[in-house]
Motif scaffolding. Structure first.
Motif: not given
Length: 204
Positions: A53-70
């Motif tokens: 398991v590692a970062c799966m480089h999601c199509d709609d990555a939740p990490c991108m959605a929540v990061c306050p500094t983009d």
């Protein structure tokens, strides 16, 4: 443009941790950071299974959605990268990621965790020089036309990396060879009895 993806064939993974070692050697991440790990389910049981398991480089990555500094961004070939200069160590990405991919060098409170680190698909990150890129993000094997070292070093070829369509085709061929005639993409009643690499019907 190819869309890069990882896939781990649980029927082939032998929990050797070669992928984990290869990742650490290629990227020389700091102590305590584990970009890739092997998770074993039902350890010691007859139906034991391991998966890398590692970062799966999601199509709609939740990490991108929540990061306050983009600080996250996606490359043209679907790899999710991040800018460490923008990271404030808030940990929102860690809470949002279903794979536990984001790592922090420290366990302190908000703003004191240090810069987030995660798998980059061996594609480096934003930097002004190759030296700075390697120091911050590790190897950029993609720029050299190579695949991530974790997948290349997998002795059983359980961990696949590359163009999503090619990875899916390889996996489909394996499933057919294991006895599932239609490639496991249907509601075949035999699915629960067959020895498949991964099929939700096994538990159903």
């Amino acid at each position: 443009m190819a869309q890069m993806k990882f896939m781990c064939d649980a029927e082939r993974c032998i929990e050797c941790n070669g992928c984990v070692t290869a990742c650490k050697n290629a990227n020389e991440v700091e102590w305590g950071i584990q970009r890739r790990r092997v998770v074993t389910l039902n350890d010691g049981e007859a139906d034991e299974m391991s998966i890398s398991v590692a970062c799966m480089h999601c199509d709609d990555a939740p990490c991108m959605a929540v990061c306050p500094t983009d600080c996250f961004y996606k490359t043209d070939d679907g790899i999710v990268l991040h800018d460490k200069d923008l990271c404030i160590g808030c940990g929102y990405c860690l809470y949002a990621c279903p794979f536990g991919a984001p790592q922090f060098p420290k366990q302190n409170a908000f703003g004191e965790r240090g810069k987030m680190d995660k798998c980059t698909f061996c594609a480096g990150g934003p930097a002004e020089s190759k030296e700075e890129e390697y120091e911050k993000y590790g190897a950029n094997r993609i720029a050299e036309g190579k695949l991530p070292l974790c997948a290349e070093m997998c002795s059983t070829k359980a961990l696949l990396a590359g163009d999503a369509q090619e990875v899916a085709d390889i996996f489909r061929q394996r499933v057919v060879q294991r006895g599932h005639e239609d490639g496991a993409w249907s509601n075949n009643p035999r699915a629960s009895a067959d020895n498949l690499a991964y099929d939700a019907a096994r538990k159903g």
